[in-house]
Design an enzyme around this catalytic site. Structure first.
Site, PDB file in Angstrom:
ATOM      1  N   ARG A  68     -37.711 -24.596  -2.136  1.00 12.74           N
ATOM      2  CA  ARG A  68     -39.071 -24.057  -2.025  1.00 12.74           C
ATOM      3  C   ARG A  68     -40.011 -24.884  -2.903  1.00 12.74           C
ATOM      4  O   ARG A  68     -39.802 -25.016  -4.109  1.00 12.74           O
ATOM      5  CB  ARG A  68     -39.118 -22.594  -2.452  1.00 12.74           C
ATOM      6  N   ARG A 182     -40.495  -9.890 -13.702  1.00 10.92           N
ATOM      7  CA  ARG A 182     -40.258  -9.980 -12.262  1.00 10.92           C
ATOM      8  C   ARG A 182     -41.202 -11.048 -11.693  1.00 10.92           C
ATOM      9  O   ARG A 182     -42.043 -11.594 -12.397  1.00 10.92           O
ATOM     10  CB  ARG A 182     -40.518  -8.603 -11.632  1.00 10.92           C
ATOM     11  N   LYS A 183     -41.081 -11.329 -10.421  1.00 10.91           N
ATOM     12  CA  LYS A 183     -41.954 -12.331  -9.806  1.00 10.91           C
ATOM     13  C   LYS A 183     -43.410 -11.870  -9.848  1.00 10.91           C
ATOM     14  O   LYS A 183     -43.704 -10.689 -10.057  1.00 10.91           O
ATOM     15  CB  LYS A 183     -41.528 -12.611  -8.369  1.00 10.91           C
ATOM     16  N   GLY A 436     -37.285  -9.351   7.814  1.00  8.45           N
ATOM     17  CA  GLY A 436     -35.868  -9.067   8.039  1.00  8.45           C
ATOM     18  C   GLY A 436     -35.278  -7.981   7.182  1.00  8.45           C
ATOM     19  O   GLY A 436     -34.176  -7.504   7.445  1.00  8.45           O
ATOM     20  N   CYS A 441     -41.025 -10.015   2.956  1.00 10.30           N
ATOM     21  CA  CYS A 441     -41.603 -11.357   2.926  1.00 10.30           C
ATOM     22  C   CYS A 441     -42.529 -11.598   4.121  1.00 10.30           C
ATOM     23  O   CYS A 441     -43.473 -12.381   4.032  1.00 10.30           O
ATOM     24  CB  CYS A 441     -40.502 -12.411   2.897  1.00 10.30           C
TER      25      CYS A 441
END
Length: 515
Positions: A68, A182-183, A436, A441
């Site tokens: 990424r 966290r992100k 998914g 996302c």
């Protein structure tokens, strides 16, 4: 920085991994990893710490990693695109690139033994993947037409780059921000149509005037997770462009040093805001910043409906155009990437822009060259006037490459939309987003119709299915959608979607399918 006195035994798995070794430490070990191979690597390094460098081990494709990148503002040039095409080309049918919902690119099929050379190639053209995964700030988004849109209020490109440089130490890696709870997502908008989906970011800067002065109202805490989804809330703060980078730093430092870490499902910024209340959070940010924040402007300037930027548009620069190409579910192969780089060079100035809808914009096309550009064969594949359902289709990676995904998404999404478009006529695009798994996302909560992958039971069998969301809205008055139906098997989905499109979006059944 975060206190380290807590006994290691009391930390959750991820905090324990971070306490043992900073993620950036593996940068110095890449040559060794390439020699010993992925199977011989220590699990903490392979499965987790490599993500600090943007390298993702995928159990569903063992030995083939995802890489990424960091592409601030989603802007890339033709030389960079060619290098990326050459990287994925070496992996044959396994190699491709996906445009993400954060204006980024993910390369697939990467082998660990090639990583050192790949990193050398990236560095040579000014690209980096550092701090693009795990508990780091993800790709920073901005308007895809910044600097070329005649109606924009502020060109945010330089600001976005400054924020990225602060967080990543100009792409070399910055340990100050590699141990967030966290992100974290940041968006900076200089336009009126909310092209950055501001409300789903941990920090978003929204254009607003305080008197005659231009600046940004600030909202905080927006996020999607498997446990909870929330829209960002006002910080009641207005900042000038010069104050954006310092405020980002202050908020990140407050989050880093005070964010909740015991339970990763409750570690995003909004959980800290919940615990403290927005007033205390603002006060702590002011202490870190060393100054009092000015109260938010009475109104912001996001007053337009969302524009997908597909098609031909005049630029603010006289005699030039930008053209938005539709890339079905954001999937690119090496030859596509080489062709896009070529036409960007031949007809434009070598610049390529990515959008959060997973599409591409080629700017700076002279009026005299526009007809020739539109006659290129690649424009037939990546259309400027796609059909309504295909036009607004977004999809996450899905089970083909992602071990978190519960269903296959991209190929299924394209095929199902094509089938529905043969049966129905629609007057306008309908935004259908596939994801998914509950990590979202694919952002189903911001779609007209959102489809979230799940496992369902039917006739004693476990099948791939979806939960259906509706009511998401972007642009002005943005809001998150809600789940209207659970556990629909994918094999039964087409008639359900057809009914929703007819009932809620004025779709009409084509005559040959009316009986």
């Amino acid at each position: 920085m975060v206190a380290t006195a807590t006994a290691t035994a009391s930390l959750n798995k991820f905090e324990k991994i971070k306490s043992e070794k900073d993620g950036l430490a593996v940068k110095a070990q890449l040559e060794d990893f390439a020699k010993i191979g992925w199977e011989a690597m220590e699990e903490g390094d392979r499965d987790y710490r490599l993500k600090w460098l943007g390298i993702f081990f995928r159990p569903v494709t063992p030995g083939k990693f995802m890489l990424r990148l960091r592409l601030p503002h989603g802007i890339i040039n033709a030389d960079q695109m060619r290098v990326l095409a050459e990287i994925v080309q070496r992996y044959g049918s396994d190699g491709n690139a996906d445009i993400t919902t954060r204006q980024n690119l993910q390369l697939r099929g990467i082998r660990l033994e090639d990583i050192p050379e790949i990193f050398r190639l990236l560095k040579a053209v000014g690209l980096t993947s550092v701090q693009s995964g795990m508990d780091n700030v993800r790709n920073i988004t901005g308007s895809p037409v910044a600097g070329i849109d005649a109606d924009e209020l502020f060109d945010t490109r330089e600001l976005v780059q400054q924020v990225q440089d602060m967080i990543t130490n100009k792409g070399e890696g910055n340990p100050e921000f590699t141990n967030l709870p966290r992100k974290f997502n940041i968006a900076i908008a200089g336009c009126r149509d909310n092209s950055v989906h501001a409300e789903i970011n941990d920090i978003a800067f929204i254009p607003a005037f305080s008197g005659e002065s231009f600046g940004f109202n600030v909202i905080v805490g927006g996020f999607f997770s498997a446990k909870r989804c929330d829209a960002a809330i006002p910080l009641n703060a207005w900042v000038t462009p010069e104050e954006v980078v310092p405020l980002c730093r202050a908020i990140l430092e407050v989050f880093r040093d005070n964010g909740l870490r015991a339970n990763r499902q409750k570690a995003r910024l909004m959980w800290l805001i919940d615990e403290w209340g927005i007033e205390k959070f603002r006060s702590e940010v002011e202490k870190q910043l060393g100054k009092t924040l000015k109260e938010a402007a009475a109104k912001d300037e996001i007053i337009w409906e969302k524009c997908d930027r597909i098609g031909v548009y005049r630029q603010k620069q006289p005699g030039f155009n930008y053209v938005g190409l539709h890339i079905p579910v954001g999937r690119l192969f090496a030859q596509d990437m080489l062709e896009i780089a070529r036409i960007a060079d031949v007809y434009g100035k070598g610049e390529i822009r990515l959008t959060v809808e997973q599409n591409i914009i080629i700017p700076h096309i002279n009026d005299a060259c526009l007809a020739a550009f539109l006659s290129e064969s690649i424009i037939k594949k990546f259309a400027i006037n796609p059909t309504p359902l295909t036009r607004a289709l977004v999809s996450c990676t899905g089970a083909e490459f992602c071990n978190f995904a519960l269903i296959e998404t991209k190929n299924r999404a394209v095929e199902l939309m094509q089938e529905l478009e043969t049966e129905l006529t629609l007057k306008k695009p309908v935004r259908i987003h596939w994801t998914g798994c509950p990590n979202s996302c694919g952002q189903p909560q911001v779609a007209d119709i959102g489809l979230m992958g799940t496992k369902v039971r039917k006739n004693g069998q476990t099948l791939e299915g979806v939960d259906i969301y509706m009511g998401g809205k972007v642009g002005k008055d943005a809001q998150l959608g809600t789940c209207i139906r659970k556990s629909v098997p994918c094999e039964d989905l087409k008639p359900v979607l057809r009914e929703l499109l007819i009932k809620h979006f004025d779709a009409e059944i084509n005559s040959e399918f009316s009986n």
